[in-house]
Design an enzyme around this catalytic site. Structure first.
Site, PDB file in Angstrom:
ATOM      1  N   LYS A  37       0.833  -1.206   0.000  1.00  0.00           N
ATOM      2  CA  LYS A  37       0.000   0.000   0.000  1.00  0.00           C
ATOM      3  C   LYS A  37       0.869   1.258   0.000  1.00  0.00           C
ATOM      4  O   LYS A  37       2.054   1.211   0.321  1.00  0.00           O
ATOM      5  CB  LYS A  37      -0.930  -0.003   1.217  1.00  0.00           C
ATOM      6  CG  LYS A  37      -0.199   0.023   2.548  1.00  0.00           C
ATOM      7  CD  LYS A  37      -1.180  -0.012   3.708  1.00  0.00           C
ATOM      8  CE  LYS A  37      -0.433   0.059   5.047  1.00  0.00           C
ATOM      9  NZ  LYS A  37      -1.355   0.098   6.191  1.00  0.00           N
ATOM     10  N   ARG A 136     -10.249   0.738  14.876  1.00  0.00           N
ATOM     11  CA  ARG A 136     -10.231   1.362  13.552  1.00  0.00           C
ATOM     12  C   ARG A 136     -11.286   0.643  12.723  1.00  0.00           C
ATOM     13  O   ARG A 136     -12.369   0.374  13.227  1.00  0.00           O
ATOM     14  CB  ARG A 136      -8.808   1.239  12.968  1.00  0.00           C
ATOM     15  CG  ARG A 136      -8.443   2.311  11.960  1.00  0.00           C
ATOM     16  CD  ARG A 136      -6.957   2.297  11.613  1.00  0.00           C
ATOM     17  NE  ARG A 136      -6.518   1.003  11.087  1.00  0.00           N
ATOM     18  CZ  ARG A 136      -5.283   0.772  10.662  1.00  0.00           C
ATOM     19  NH1 ARG A 136      -4.354   1.730  10.712  1.00  0.00           N
ATOM     20  NH2 ARG A 136      -4.954  -0.410  10.186  1.00  0.00           N
ATOM     21  N   TYR A 265      20.021  29.114   8.181  1.00  0.00           N
ATOM     22  CA  TYR A 265      18.926  29.965   8.634  1.00  0.00           C
ATOM     23  C   TYR A 265      18.821  30.026  10.156  1.00  0.00           C
ATOM     24  O   TYR A 265      18.948  29.021  10.850  1.00  0.00           O
ATOM     25  CB  TYR A 265      17.583  29.436   8.105  1.00  0.00           C
ATOM     26  CG  TYR A 265      17.302  29.717   6.663  1.00  0.00           C
ATOM     27  CD1 TYR A 265      17.091  31.012   6.207  1.00  0.00           C
ATOM     28  CD2 TYR A 265      17.224  28.669   5.736  1.00  0.00           C
ATOM     29  CE1 TYR A 265      16.811  31.254   4.864  1.00  0.00           C
ATOM     30  CE2 TYR A 265      16.937  28.904   4.406  1.00  0.00           C
ATOM     31  CZ  TYR A 265      16.736  30.203   3.973  1.00  0.00           C
ATOM     32  OH  TYR A 265      16.460  30.450   2.657  1.00  0.00           O
ATOM     33  N   MET A 313      15.632  23.886   2.136  1.00  0.00           N
ATOM     34  CA  MET A 313      14.801  23.170   1.176  1.00  0.00           C
ATOM     35  C   MET A 313      15.637  22.249   0.288  1.00  0.00           C
ATOM     36  O   MET A 313      15.272  21.086   0.058  1.00  0.00           O
ATOM     37  CB  MET A 313      14.018  24.153   0.307  1.00  0.00           C
ATOM     38  CG  MET A 313      13.034  23.479  -0.633  1.00  0.00           C
ATOM     39  SD  MET A 313      12.104  24.654  -1.621  1.00  0.00           S
ATOM     40  CE  MET A 313      11.119  25.471  -0.362  1.00  0.00           C
TER      41      MET A 313
END
Length: 372
Positions: A37, A136, A265, A313
């Site tokens: 999955k 669930r 940063y 990033m």
């Protein structure tokens, strides 16, 4: 052609190796449902499924019908179980036309399959999910007998298996899991007393497979351990697994910084003395968790190096002070092995207070995969 500086590798030989290690935990007649999955946990739905089919798994487990149809289109012939079931008449029709096996946990889906099966004069195999404590999807344990008796009246639904899911098999406290197993045994026994021919019952996930032999029943459902990960960081097992996914990057630049120089940063890191800092061509856009800032590790020159400053990033910085003969363009391992050192998905997950499932999915969905 523009080539990414970062390479995500998927080692299909290691996938096969892990499958064999899992097989060694079971009896010879225990079947295996390979869980693929969510794009095979980020490893690639079709290539992983073809490998598992070739290696002899009995069936494959997907979340939704779209994944099952993609596998049928790719030529997968073995049974495919849709773990999250179906909702619409269109999906029920696709199930029947493509010989898929949906999991049933409510009467609505069962009625849709029955009606379309009757219209097409075709039977459909189903697995019925019982909630033994996961909280669930599933039929309440106390309602199972009545639900099964209603299904047995159907002329076009073939109940192939009962199933449930272990919620806590990766925990050291075994009481709750043993309680789930006992509930499932009771339900299977009652169903067979009612005359149901069930030969594919399944309960065990990866953790259950290695920690609770009594949870194996007729079939097991390994997922994360196929991919070389553990059910949770620190999970204790003697099963030897190989990582399937690896992430390699390279050094863009090497900087010599003086004492008390900020890096990246927010100035969350200042050098403590003179440092040699490598700027690496990978960041959170490549699925690297930003929470590894100032705490994660990478491998450069066969050595473990600290990530310094906030991960960006498309870049991160690491401390290579004291490692000789490193130049721009050299390899940096984010996840994988280099020399005698290794960084696994579980290593990364442990630092981020998560599980390797999330790490694999984040990296696997971010970069083009290269299959080995």
């Amino acid at each position: 052609m523009v080539i990414s500086p970062n390479k995500l590798t998927i080692d299909l030989e290691s996938l096969g190796f892990n499958l064999e290690q899992i097989r060694n935990c079971t009896e010879k007649d225990t079947k295996i449902m390979g869980i693929v999955k969510s794009d095979a946990y980020g490893h690639g739905l079709v290539p992983v499924s073809k490998t598992l089919e070739k290696k002899g798994v009995y069936c494959l487990g997907v979340s939704f019908i779209e994944e099952a149809l993609e596998l049928r289109k790719a030529g997968i012939k073995i049974p495919i179980v849709i773990l999250c079931g179906i909702e619409t008449d269109e999906e029920a029709e696709a199930v029947i036309e493509n010989a898929l096996t949906p999991v049933i946990f409510d009467s609505g889906a069962a009625e849709k399959l029955e009606n379309i099966g009757r219209a097409k004069n075709k039977k459909v195999k189903i697995h019925v999910k019982i909630d033994t404590g996961m909280g669930r999807l599933g039929i309440d344990c106390n309602e199972t007998a009545g639900f099964l008796q209603n299904l047995r009246r159907s002329s076009f639904l073939e109940i192939e298996a009962l199933m449930s899911h272990l919620s806590s098999a990766d925990e050291e406290d075994r009481e709750f899991t043993q309680g789930q197993i006992l509930k499932f045994i009771k339900i299977v026994t009652e169903a067979r007393r009612l005359g149901m021919d069930l030969n594919l019952n399944h309960l065990a996930n990866s953790a259950g497979t290695v920690a609770y032999k009594s949870s194996h029943f007729d079939m097991i459902r390994p997922g994360i351990m196929l991919y070389g990960g553990l059910p949770c960081p620190g999970f204790k097992t003697d099963v030897k697994l190989r990582p399937v996914m690896g992430l390699k990057s390279h050094i863009l630049q090497i900087r010599d910084f003086e004492d008390k120089t900020p890096v990246s940063y927010g100035r969350t890191y200042y050098t403590d003395g003179a440092k040699k800092i490598a700027i690496v061509s990978a960041g959170y856009a490549d699925g690297i968790p930003r929470c590894l800032s100032n705490r994660g590790k990478v491998l450069v020159g066969g050595k473990t190096c600290n990530i310094t400053g906030n991960i960006c990033m498309n870049m991160l910085a690491c401390d290579i002070t004291g490692i000789d003969n490193i130049t721009a363009g050299d390899e940096c391992i984010i996840m994988g092995t280099q020399g005698r050192e290794a960084i696994t998905g579980d290593d990364i997950a442990g630092l981020c207070s998560t599980i390797s499932y999330e790490i694999f999915l984040s990296m696997g969905c971010s970069l083009k995969r290269e299959y080995i």
